[in-house]
Write an enzyme that holds these catalytic residues in place. Structure first.
Site, PDB file in Angstrom:
ATOM      1  N   VAL A 175       0.807  -1.217   0.000  1.00 27.33           N
ATOM      2  CA  VAL A 175       0.000   0.000   0.000  1.00 27.33           C
ATOM      3  C   VAL A 175       0.845   1.274   0.000  1.00 27.33           C
ATOM      4  O   VAL A 175       0.286   2.371  -0.031  1.00 27.33           O
ATOM      5  CB  VAL A 175      -1.003   0.008   1.175  1.00 27.33           C
ATOM      6  CG1 VAL A 175      -2.027  -1.105   0.995  1.00 27.33           C
ATOM      7  CG2 VAL A 175      -0.296  -0.126   2.512  1.00 27.33           C
ATOM      8  N   GLU A 176       2.164   1.127   0.049  1.00 28.89           N
ATOM      9  CA  GLU A 176       3.063   2.273  -0.127  1.00 28.89           C
ATOM     10  C   GLU A 176       4.377   1.787  -0.719  1.00 28.89           C
ATOM     11  O   GLU A 176       4.950   0.810  -0.239  1.00 28.89           O
ATOM     12  CB  GLU A 176       3.362   2.982   1.207  1.00 28.89           C
ATOM     13  CG  GLU A 176       2.215   3.783   1.786  1.00 28.89           C
ATOM     14  CD  GLU A 176       2.641   4.579   3.017  1.00 28.89           C
ATOM     15  OE1 GLU A 176       3.825   4.988   3.084  1.00 28.89           O
ATOM     16  OE2 GLU A 176       1.802   4.778   3.901  1.00 28.89           O
ATOM     17  N   ASN A 177       4.837   2.489  -1.743  1.00 30.13           N
ATOM     18  CA  ASN A 177       6.159   2.275  -2.320  1.00 30.13           C
ATOM     19  C   ASN A 177       6.390   3.405  -3.305  1.00 30.13           C
ATOM     20  O   ASN A 177       5.499   3.735  -4.083  1.00 30.13           O
ATOM     21  CB  ASN A 177       6.233   0.913  -3.031  1.00 30.13           C
ATOM     22  CG  ASN A 177       7.511   0.744  -3.853  1.00 30.13           C
ATOM     23  OD1 ASN A 177       7.459   0.617  -5.073  1.00 30.13           O
ATOM     24  ND2 ASN A 177       8.644   0.737  -3.182  1.00 30.13           N
TER      25      ASN A 177
END
Length: 483
Positions: free
Chosen positions: A372-374
């Protein structure tokens, strides 16, 4: 390089970094609204806070952010143009309950998120919602001590019942606490904890952690009771920790660092305090106060999936001379890895680490994963024609998507990928606009100037092709050096 059918390609933002309008339409002060940019930022994030209202001499980037609050239709239209299948975003707790302990919610706040979710669904974009993304009403911090106080569980339950009851027909995927392990590293940012001199910080942090874990389990229980089809996950700031050498002491230290972060997810996914944590607590003389039923609650209401962020791997040594070679910028202390490059903010760039981390998490929990984050925070500059050629971002994301694909081939069950800061926003770590992640440039700058005009970067069309091909476009992508 085809990804699974119905793979959720998209992007991620957070209320406090994008919405702005920090006191509009009945919203109360949030803990993040008291974290300034500049030299005092990190101290406040760690819990050294001495005020409970903004100070006129300081700058607070979350107050204005990029004005997603008023421009969400324009932004969502751009996300839809890229072909997003999902948008990960958060609800501001203080927008729903301005003080946090009211009996009735703020209808204007609820209506705002109704409108945002409806706009997303109009385009077929799945909302993926974080209940608490570094967001505690300041009233709860000042008058209750935030998550050190057991009453927070009750306040959070009321909040969860309100938002899940309201949105369960619009939002299928939920996560309880963003990067829950941040409580150990930046306790004010992660949990609204403020310390006074002489307190046992570790005792307070572990007690607060227990309260958040209980609240997370209650959130799972509440959501499944309201709608059994809902998927409720946890969220970890994840990354493999490499031993600097094969010295067993280095290997042991790396294992300890990993366990420090796994602690939360072990409880949320496995339903009990792990043995290593019980030993650490005993050795440190920490005794967590539990109420009757806590153990059963944790055991019976585990999460449905593991959400996690991944930006860079970590490295650790037990050699004092090596420990002098630490990277700058990252919240998680790490030794410079001599085999890897770093971003302009000193974050290690390690695509293979994403594959290793995904395998590590899946082997450990055997639950679906959701990245969900990168993303890559970088200085973006307009060229002579007024365009932004962010090939370095395309290179970073290309390599990480390839690694993600390899993890799927390894057998990892992956729900989706929502890259961080799909539109430029305020950096959580540094409080800067200059640290940009997005496919969409926002004309907003650290000196307060800017029009908030949105502009597509080169990566916009690139990501559109990635999504349209379900990842296959990556296969023939040429390697570009990351600046």
């Amino acid at each position: 390089m085809q990804f699974p059918k119905n793979f959720l390609w998209g992007g991620a933002i957070a209320a406090n970094q994008a919405e702005g309008a920090y006191l509009s339409d009945g919203k109360g002060l949030s803990s993040v609204d008291l974290i300034p940019s500049g030299s005092t930022r990190r101290a406040v994030m760690k819990g050294d806070l001495s005020h409970y209202e903004p100070l006129p001499e300081l700058t607070y980037p979350s107050h204005d952010a990029i004005d997603f609050y008023h421009r969400y239709k324009e932004d969502i239209a751009l996300f839809a143009e890229m072909g997003f299948k999902a948008l990960r975003l958060s609800i501001s707790w203080a927008r729903i309950f301005p003080n946090g302990d009211e009996e009735q919610p703020n209808e204007q706040g609820l209506k705002f998120y109704d409108d945002v979710f409806d706009e997303l669904l109009t385009y077929g974009i799945e909302p993926v919602v974080t209940m608490a993304h570094f967001d505690v009403p300041v009233h709860l911090v000042e008058h209750y001590g935030s998550w050190r106080n057991r009453k927070m569980v009750t306040f959070f339950e009321q909040y969860v019942k309100t938002i899940v009851s309201r949105y369960h027909s619009k939002v299928r995927y939920w996560m309880t606490f963003n990067e829950i392990n941040m409580l150990f590293h930046l306790p004010y940012m992660g949990a609204g904890l403020v310390f006074v001199e002489g307190e046992n910080r570790q005792q307070i942090q572990y007690q607060a952690a227990h309260h958040q874990l209980v609240a997370s389990a209650r959130a799972v229980e509440i959501a499944h009771t309201i709608n059994s089809d809902l998927q409720v996950g946890c969220m970890l700031a994840a990354a493999m920790t490499y031993p600097y050498t094969c010295n067993p002491d280095d290997v042991e230290k790396a294992m300890e660092r990993d366990r420090e972060n796994f602690f939360f997810i072990d409880v949320q996914a496995r339903g009990a305090y792990p043995g290593y944590a019980l030993r650490q607590l005993k050795d440190a003389g920490i005794e967590i106060q539990m109420e009757p039923g806590d153990i059963e609650l944790l055991r019976n209401h585990t999460v449905d999936f593991i959400g996690f962020s991944y930006y860079s791997s970590r490295c650790i040594s037990t050699d004092p001379e090596i420990l002098n070679k630490m990277t700058a910028g990252n919240v998680f202390p790490t030794v410079k890895n001599p085999y890897l490059n770093q971003s302009e903010w000193g974050w290690t760039i390690d695509p293979k680490g994403l594959r290793l981390t995904a395998n590590q998490l899946y082997d450990r929990y055997q639950l679906p994963l959701f990245i969900v984050e990168n993303g890559l925070g970088a200085f973006d500059e307009l060229d002579g024609e007024g365009n932004i050629q962010d090939d370095y971002r395309i290179a970073y994301l290309t390599d990480h998507i390839r690694a993600m694909y390899e993890s799927i081939q390894d057998g990892v069950e992956l729900i989706g990928y929502t890259s961080w800061g799909c539109i430029d926003l305020v950096s959580a770590s540094s409080g800067e606009y200059a640290k940009r992640y997005g496919y969409i440039y926002v004309d907003r700058h650290d000196d307060g100037s800017g029009t908030n005009r949105r502009q597509k970067k080169a990566s916009f069309d690139w990501y559109k092709k990635v999504i349209a091909s379900n990842g296959a476009f990556i296969e023939n992508q040429k390697h570009i050096k990351i600046k």
